[in-house]
Design a protein around this motif. Structure first.
Motif, PDB file in Angstrom:
ATOM      1  N   GLY A 267       0.813  -1.201  -0.065  1.00 24.21           N
ATOM      2  CA  GLY A 267       0.070  -0.112   0.009  1.00 24.21           C
ATOM      3  C   GLY A 267       0.827   1.427  -0.001  1.00 24.21           C
ATOM      4  N   LEU A 268       0.261   2.344  -0.153  1.00 23.06           N
ATOM      5  CA  LEU A 268       0.950   3.481  -0.067  1.00 23.06           C
ATOM      6  C   LEU A 268       0.398   4.576   1.060  1.00 23.06           C
ATOM      7  CD1 LEU A 268       3.136   5.422  -1.496  1.00 23.06           C
ATOM      8  CD2 LEU A 268       1.221   6.262  -2.883  1.00 23.06           C
ATOM      9  N   ALA A 269       1.046   4.979   2.213  1.00 22.61           N
ATOM     10  CA  ALA A 269       0.562   5.699   3.124  1.00 22.61           C
ATOM     11  C   ALA A 269       0.972   7.241   2.873  1.00 22.61           C
ATOM     12  CB  ALA A 269       1.292   5.349   4.386  1.00 22.61           C
ATOM     13  N   TRP A 270      -0.049   8.086   3.201  1.00 21.23           N
ATOM     14  CA  TRP A 270       0.337   9.340   2.858  1.00 21.23           C
ATOM     15  C   TRP A 270      -0.369  10.215   4.032  1.00 21.23           C
ATOM     16  CZ3 TRP A 270      -4.052  12.454   2.144  1.00 21.23           C
ATOM     17  CH2 TRP A 270      -5.281  11.856   2.105  1.00 21.23           C
ATOM     18  N   PHE A 271       0.302  11.526   3.894  1.00 15.17           N
ATOM     19  CA  PHE A 271       0.142  12.693   5.027  1.00 15.17           C
ATOM     20  C   PHE A 271      -0.169  13.890   4.073  1.00 15.17           C
ATOM     21  CE2 PHE A 271       2.109   9.512   7.256  1.00 15.17           C
ATOM     22  CZ  PHE A 271       1.416   9.254   8.542  1.00 15.17           C
ATOM     23  N   ARG A 272      -0.848  14.902   4.540  1.00 15.65           N
ATOM     24  CA  ARG A 272      -1.290  16.233   4.130  1.00 15.65           C
ATOM     25  C   ARG A 272      -0.483  17.242   5.132  1.00 15.65           C
ATOM     26  NH1 ARG A 272      -6.978  16.638   2.611  1.00 15.65           N
ATOM     27  NH2 ARG A 272      -6.997  17.594   4.598  1.00 15.65           N
ATOM     28  N   VAL A 273       0.139  17.903   4.643  1.00 13.63           N
ATOM     29  CA  VAL A 273       0.888  18.844   5.589  1.00 13.63           C
ATOM     30  C   VAL A 273      -0.179  20.053   5.575  1.00 13.63           C
ATOM     31  CG1 VAL A 273       2.709  20.206   6.748  1.00 13.63           C
ATOM     32  CG2 VAL A 273       2.939  18.268   5.131  1.00 13.63           C
ATOM     33  N   GLU A 274      -0.871  20.291   6.894  1.00 15.28           N
ATOM     34  CA  GLU A 274      -1.887  21.341   7.072  1.00 15.28           C
ATOM     35  C   GLU A 274      -1.281  22.831   7.165  1.00 15.28           C
ATOM     36  OE1 GLU A 274      -4.564  20.231   6.294  1.00 15.28           O
ATOM     37  OE2 GLU A 274      -5.433  18.718   7.167  1.00 15.28           O
ATOM     38  N   GLU A 275      -2.061  23.749   7.145  1.00 15.75           N
ATOM     39  CA  GLU A 275      -1.478  25.100   7.418  1.00 15.75           C
ATOM     40  C   GLU A 275      -0.722  25.392   8.564  1.00 15.75           C
ATOM     41  OE1 GLU A 275      -1.332  27.803   5.313  1.00 15.75           O
ATOM     42  OE2 GLU A 275      -2.043  26.361   4.017  1.00 15.75           O
ATOM     43  N   ASP A 276      -1.117  24.564   9.774  1.00 18.94           N
ATOM     44  CA  ASP A 276      -0.363  24.875  11.007  1.00 18.94           C
ATOM     45  C   ASP A 276       0.684  23.946  10.975  1.00 18.94           C
ATOM     46  OD1 ASP A 276      -1.501  22.535  11.199  1.00 18.94           O
ATOM     47  OD2 ASP A 276      -2.778  22.979  12.907  1.00 18.94           O
ATOM     48  N   GLY A 277       1.140  23.270   9.991  1.00 20.97           N
ATOM     49  CA  GLY A 277       2.304  22.412   9.884  1.00 20.97           C
ATOM     50  C   GLY A 277       1.999  21.089  10.526  1.00 20.97           C
ATOM     51  N   SER A 278       0.645  20.807  10.885  1.00 20.39           N
ATOM     52  CA  SER A 278       0.332  19.365  11.552  1.00 20.39           C
ATOM     53  C   SER A 278       0.131  18.599  10.368  1.00 20.39           C
ATOM     54  CB  SER A 278      -0.771  19.541  12.278  1.00 20.39           C
ATOM     55  OG  SER A 278      -1.850  19.945  11.754  1.00 20.39           O
ATOM     56  N   LEU A 279       0.144  17.195  10.530  1.00 20.74           N
ATOM     57  CA  LEU A 279       0.080  16.156   9.455  1.00 20.74           C
ATOM     58  C   LEU A 279      -1.333  15.439   9.679  1.00 20.74           C
ATOM     59  CD1 LEU A 279       3.083  16.653   9.071  1.00 20.74           C
ATOM     60  CD2 LEU A 279       3.514  14.071   9.147  1.00 20.74           C
ATOM     61  N   TRP A 280      -1.808  15.452   8.609  1.00 19.86           N
ATOM     62  CA  TRP A 280      -3.133  14.698   8.489  1.00 19.86           C
ATOM     63  C   TRP A 280      -3.164  13.855   7.430  1.00 19.86           C
ATOM     64  CZ3 TRP A 280      -7.096  13.249   5.225  1.00 19.86           C
ATOM     65  CH2 TRP A 280      -8.096  12.813   5.613  1.00 19.86           C
ATOM     66  N   SER A 281      -3.914  12.405   7.729  1.00 19.84           N
ATOM     67  CA  SER A 281      -4.192  11.481   6.605  1.00 19.84           C
ATOM     68  C   SER A 281      -5.510  10.687   7.416  1.00 19.84           C
ATOM     69  CB  SER A 281      -2.797  10.644   6.640  1.00 19.84           C
ATOM     70  OG  SER A 281      -2.898   9.488   7.359  1.00 19.84           O
ATOM     71  N   PRO A 282      -5.788   9.945   6.520  1.00 18.58           N
ATOM     72  CA  PRO A 282      -7.033   9.056   6.955  1.00 18.58           C
ATOM     73  C   PRO A 282      -6.638   8.236   8.278  1.00 18.58           C
ATOM     74  CG  PRO A 282      -6.440   8.776   4.615  1.00 18.58           C
ATOM     75  CD  PRO A 282      -5.391   9.505   5.094  1.00 18.58           C
ATOM     76  N   THR A 283      -5.178   8.012   8.360  1.00 23.83           N
ATOM     77  CA  THR A 283      -4.667   7.011   9.262  1.00 23.83           C
ATOM     78  C   THR A 283      -4.103   7.801  10.444  1.00 23.83           C
ATOM     79  OG1 THR A 283      -2.722   6.589   8.277  1.00 23.83           O
ATOM     80  CG2 THR A 283      -4.447   4.956   7.875  1.00 23.83           C
ATOM     81  N   SER A 284      -4.179   9.075  10.325  1.00 25.29           N
ATOM     82  CA  SER A 284      -3.450   9.831  11.337  1.00 25.29           C
ATOM     83  C   SER A 284      -3.933   9.790  12.953  1.00 25.29           C
ATOM     84  CB  SER A 284      -3.461  11.392  11.112  1.00 25.29           C
ATOM     85  OG  SER A 284      -4.663  11.699  10.890  1.00 25.29           O
ATOM     86  N   LYS A 285      -5.340   9.119  13.068  1.00 25.79           N
ATOM     87  CA  LYS A 285      -5.692   8.938  14.474  1.00 25.79           C
ATOM     88  C   LYS A 285      -4.708   7.794  15.018  1.00 25.79           C
ATOM     89  CE  LYS A 285      -9.417   6.016  12.807  1.00 25.79           C
ATOM     90  NZ  LYS A 285      -9.219   6.295  11.546  1.00 25.79           N
ATOM     91  N   ASN A 286      -3.811   7.184  14.435  1.00 28.75           N
ATOM     92  CA  ASN A 286      -3.091   6.110  14.739  1.00 28.75           C
ATOM     93  C   ASN A 286      -1.682   6.549  15.241  1.00 28.75           C
ATOM     94  OD1 ASN A 286      -4.774   3.489  14.400  1.00 28.75           O
ATOM     95  ND2 ASN A 286      -4.784   4.233  12.258  1.00 28.75           N
ATOM     96  N   PHE A 287      -1.857   7.884  15.267  1.00 30.80           N
ATOM     97  CA  PHE A 287      -0.341   8.419  15.579  1.00 30.80           C
ATOM     98  C   PHE A 287      -0.517   9.480  16.524  1.00 30.80           C
ATOM     99  CE2 PHE A 287       0.129   7.048  10.973  1.00 30.80           C
ATOM    100  CZ  PHE A 287       1.263   6.662  11.142  1.00 30.80           C
ATOM    101  N   SER A 288       0.423   9.627  17.598  1.00 29.31           N
ATOM    102  CA  SER A 288       0.199  10.730  18.604  1.00 29.31           C
ATOM    103  C   SER A 288       0.718  11.839  17.714  1.00 29.31           C
ATOM    104  CB  SER A 288       1.330  10.280  19.763  1.00 29.31           C
ATOM    105  OG  SER A 288       2.463  10.495  19.345  1.00 29.31           O
ATOM    106  N   ALA A 289       0.422  12.959  18.367  1.00 30.62           N
ATOM    107  CA  ALA A 289       0.638  14.250  17.649  1.00 30.62           C
ATOM    108  C   ALA A 289       2.152  14.192  17.736  1.00 30.62           C
ATOM    109  CB  ALA A 289       0.317  15.230  18.543  1.00 30.62           C
ATOM    110  N   GLU A 290       2.751  13.689  18.671  1.00 28.75           N
ATOM    111  CA  GLU A 290       4.444  13.857  18.946  1.00 28.75           C
ATOM    112  C   GLU A 290       4.955  13.237  17.610  1.00 28.75           C
ATOM    113  OE1 GLU A 290       8.132  12.713  22.112  1.00 28.75           O
ATOM    114  OE2 GLU A 290       5.854  12.133  22.409  1.00 28.75           O
ATOM    115  N   HIS A 291       4.666  11.851  17.369  1.00 23.60           N
ATOM    116  CA  HIS A 291       5.017  11.045  16.268  1.00 23.60           C
ATOM    117  C   HIS A 291       4.938  11.794  14.930  1.00 23.60           C
ATOM    118  CE1 HIS A 291       4.807   7.365  19.053  1.00 23.60           C
ATOM    119  NE2 HIS A 291       6.009   7.777  19.075  1.00 23.60           N
ATOM    120  N   LEU A 292       3.676  12.324  14.872  1.00 23.64           N
ATOM    121  CA  LEU A 292       3.327  13.046  13.577  1.00 23.64           C
ATOM    122  C   LEU A 292       4.384  14.161  13.426  1.00 23.64           C
ATOM    123  CD1 LEU A 292      -0.492  13.054  13.581  1.00 23.64           C
ATOM    124  CD2 LEU A 292       1.153  11.719  12.244  1.00 23.64           C
ATOM    125  N   GLN A 293       4.531  14.788  14.476  1.00 23.11           N
ATOM    126  CA  GLN A 293       5.524  15.975  14.491  1.00 23.11           C
ATOM    127  C   GLN A 293       7.036  15.538  14.125  1.00 23.11           C
ATOM    128  OE1 GLN A 293       8.139  17.156  16.791  1.00 23.11           O
ATOM    129  NE2 GLN A 293       8.418  18.766  15.681  1.00 23.11           N
TER     130      GLN A 293
END
Length: 590
Positions: A355-381
């Motif tokens: 598969g291919l995992a992907w993240f969008r970088v939002e205006e505030d610099g945070s990462l969003w993806s359909p699976t981002s709830k499986n990541f802590s904010a710290e890990h995303l950062q």
RNA sequence: GGCGCGGUAGCUCAAUUGGUUAGAGCCCCGGACUGUCGAUCCGGAGGUUGCGGGUUCGAGUCCCGUCCGCGUCGCCA
């Protein structure tokens, strides 16, 4: 000569001269009272006017009926174009030929397509009627460029005291490597010659013979499936030098690259060219032939992935796999779900990714993806930081084996680099990849295979790894990479029989087999072989790259299709029963 | 061998959900025309929709097979 000038030659200085031109009728504009013919040859286009007072009505009538692509001869005086009628699209546009005498040397029936037409016909048609296709200016230019490049190569090596030696086309089959093209022997029943995959062994023999510097423009043959940049028969500039190390060979080729670039593009290259080890290239670009015209390098986030909840990532990290990704600058909003799904499909089908995992970088610099709830904010950062993500970026990740992440990300990078036009298409990038591994593991056959060929010398400092750790043993091998294409590859050879023996053993070639297959080489190495090494450059690819084309068939006069047939001659073809009989062959119904 | 795209007039392409006689531009043929250069104008010809089978009242269109071309993975020391 039937002609006095070519169709690209006449200028105002020729006005008043009586000249004769020969060529093909590119097009014709019939006004009844007079006829304008664009006459073409290799050198250009000249307008011929058949009209009064020079031409009588019969001649005008005849000229009006000439078919496109007919070959004609015209004689007459060079005249200036009328006031305001100069055609600045043509080199010869200031003048025209006023026809007094006209001859059809060979009439042409309506051709399936014409070299001057706007839309390019389908490639199968072009290949079937290659003699028409080769009349097109683009094909002529490609083959002219090819001729120039070969001349530069010949001149360069001649100036450096290389001896051009021809090696046999009919040789012996060597089971390692690509599939051979075989030629049955009439005189030796049940025996076959093989066409050379490269002149490799012969050039080593020439070094043993003391030729010191050898070069050849050699036709090579490999019976493997074709690609846009691969033909079953192709041309190599093959060279070999004695008493040299890797830097000597690389230096010699860099001189050639510099001269070629200077003569063809005018660019003044600064040497030495960039070098990268194979390890580094795989790490940063996932391929041994990286396109350095743009960035988008691969970033490894396995250590972060090992900590996250997201199973796809952690699973890969826990099972010895890798999580690596690339950053698409400013593409977050450009890529719809549909487009990302296409990329997912691509890596799945072509590279076996799960598969291919992907993240969008939002205006505030945070990462969003359909699976981002499986990541802590710290890990995303942390992930964002690892890829130096900026708002608006799109991040793509593969979580898989090392090999799949390499191939998949290299594929994505190549594809996206082209789609997003991340580089100037006219830019050229030259570099070296060095320190290739000696061996690859063939998991199917459970054995080691030579990555380059079995005569490649290991790095001196890796010599003991031949026995202790073959996977880590690196070779004195180097590839020249132009625009992400392998444009050449070479090695320093083994000149020591003992080491050669050791390599054969590792490859599972026992002494008897080695003797049967390469006895002559082993003998030669025994009888005073100098240290030597060389390289082979892919001439077709060089021409393709310098021409800015993405298809090797465009720089080969008579190329073969994907199924290795020649649509013009209809080769390969069946042969007479008698021929088969003489060759002691019988065919089987498929 | 796998995956994908394509095959319709000589050429490049179009044809709605499966529905009238499969269209257009170029080329070609005939005619007109004293200067065009992608000539123009008038008229005309040109089709086994790659091939074979199937579904259907009806197939260029849907299904199966097959051939050919292209891209790509495997393969290419």
């Amino acid at each position: 000569m039937l002609r006095t000038h070519t169709c690209g030659q006449l200028r105002s200085e020729h006005i008043g001269q009586e000249v004769t031109l020969c060529g093909w009728v590119e097009s014709k504009r019939d006004h009844g009272g007079s006829v304008f013919i664009d006459l073409r040859d290799r050198y250009g286009l000249t307008q011929v006017v058949v009209g009064p007072p020079e031409a009588d009505s019969e001649l005008i009538d005849t000229a009006g009926r000439v078919g496109t692509e007919s070959v004609i001869l015209v004689r007459g005086k060079v005249a200036p174009r009328l006031e305001g009628k100069i055609n600045d699209k043509l080199d010869t546009g200031e003048v025209e030929l006023r026809c007094e005498h006209y001859e059809v040397l060979n009439a042409c029936p309506t051709p399936p397509f014409t070299p001057g037409q706007q839309e390019l016909p389908g490639e199968d048609l072009r290949l079937k009627y290659r003699f028409l296709d080769l009349r097109r200016t683009a094909m002529l230019r490609s083959l002219e460029l090819r001729s120039r490049i070969i001349k530069i190569m010949r001149d360069y090596f001649a100036e450096h005291d290389f001896i051009d030696v021809e090696t046999p086309i009919l040789g012996r089959s060597t089971p390692e490597g690509a599939r051979d093209y075989l030629v049955p022997s009439r005189v030796h029943p049940n025996s076959f010659y093989a066409l050379p995959q490269s002149p490799q062994l012969y050039k080593q023999i020439l070094m043993v013979a003391g030729f010191d510097r050898y070069v050849q423009i050699a036709k090579c043959f490999r019976d493997e499936d074709l690609r846009a940049d691969r033909q079953p028969e192709f041309t190599q500039l093959d060279m070999e030098m004695s008493f040299v190390d890797q830097d000597d060979v690389i230096g010699m080729i860099e001189g050639l690259v510099k001269r070629t670039a200077k003569e063809l593009t005018g660019e003044e290259l600064s040497l030495p060219l960039p070098r990268m080890t194979w390890d580094e290239s795989m790490r940063r670009f996932g391929t041994d032939a990286p396109d350095l015209r743009f960035g988008m390098e691969i970033v490894d986030i396995t250590s972060i992935a090992a900590e996250v909840e997201f199973r796809v990532f952690r699973g890969a990290a826990d099972s010895g796999g890798f999580v690596r990704g690339i950053r698409l600058e400013g593409q977050a909003t450009e890529f719809s779900r549909k487009r990302i799904d296409e990329l997912t499909d691509y890596v799945k089908k072509d590279f076996g990714a799960k598969g291919l995992a992907w993240f969008r970088v939002e205006e505030d610099g945070s990462l969003w993806s359909p699976t981002s709830k499986n990541f802590s904010a710290e890990h995303l950062q942390q992930i964002g930081a690892a890829l130096e993500a900026q708002p608006g970026d799109l991040l793509l990740f593969l979580a898989d084996t090392w090999e799949v992440t390499c191939k998949g990300l290299a594929g994505l990078r190549k594809r996206l680099g082209a789609e997003l036009k991340l580089y100037d298409e006219r830019a050229m990038s030259y570099s070296w990849v060095t320190n290739f591994p000696m061996f690859e593991r063939d998991e199917e056959e459970q054995r080691w295979v030579a990555m380059h060929h079995p005569f490649t010398a290991p790095l001196p400092e890796d010599l003991e790894k031949l026995a202790s750790d073959p996977a880590a043993c690196r070779a004195q091998a180097y590839d020249l990479v132009i625009n992400g294409s392998e444009a050449g590859g070479g090695t320093i050879r083994i000149h020591d029989g003992k080491i050669q023996q050791q390599v054969f053993e590792l490859l599972g070639i026992d002494e008897q087999t080695a003797r049967d297959r390469f006895g002559f080489l082993l003998d030669a190495l025994k009888y005073g072989a100098p240290p030597h090494g060389g390289i082979a450059l892919g001439v077709d690819r060089w021409v393709m790259l310098f021409a800015g084309l993405d298809n090797i068939r465009e720089v080969i006069a008579f190329p073969k299709t994907q199924k290795a047939s020649d649509l013009m001659t209809e080769a390969p073809g069946e042969v007479d029963a008698k021929q088969l009989q003489e060759l002691h062959l019988r065919t089987v119904k498929v």
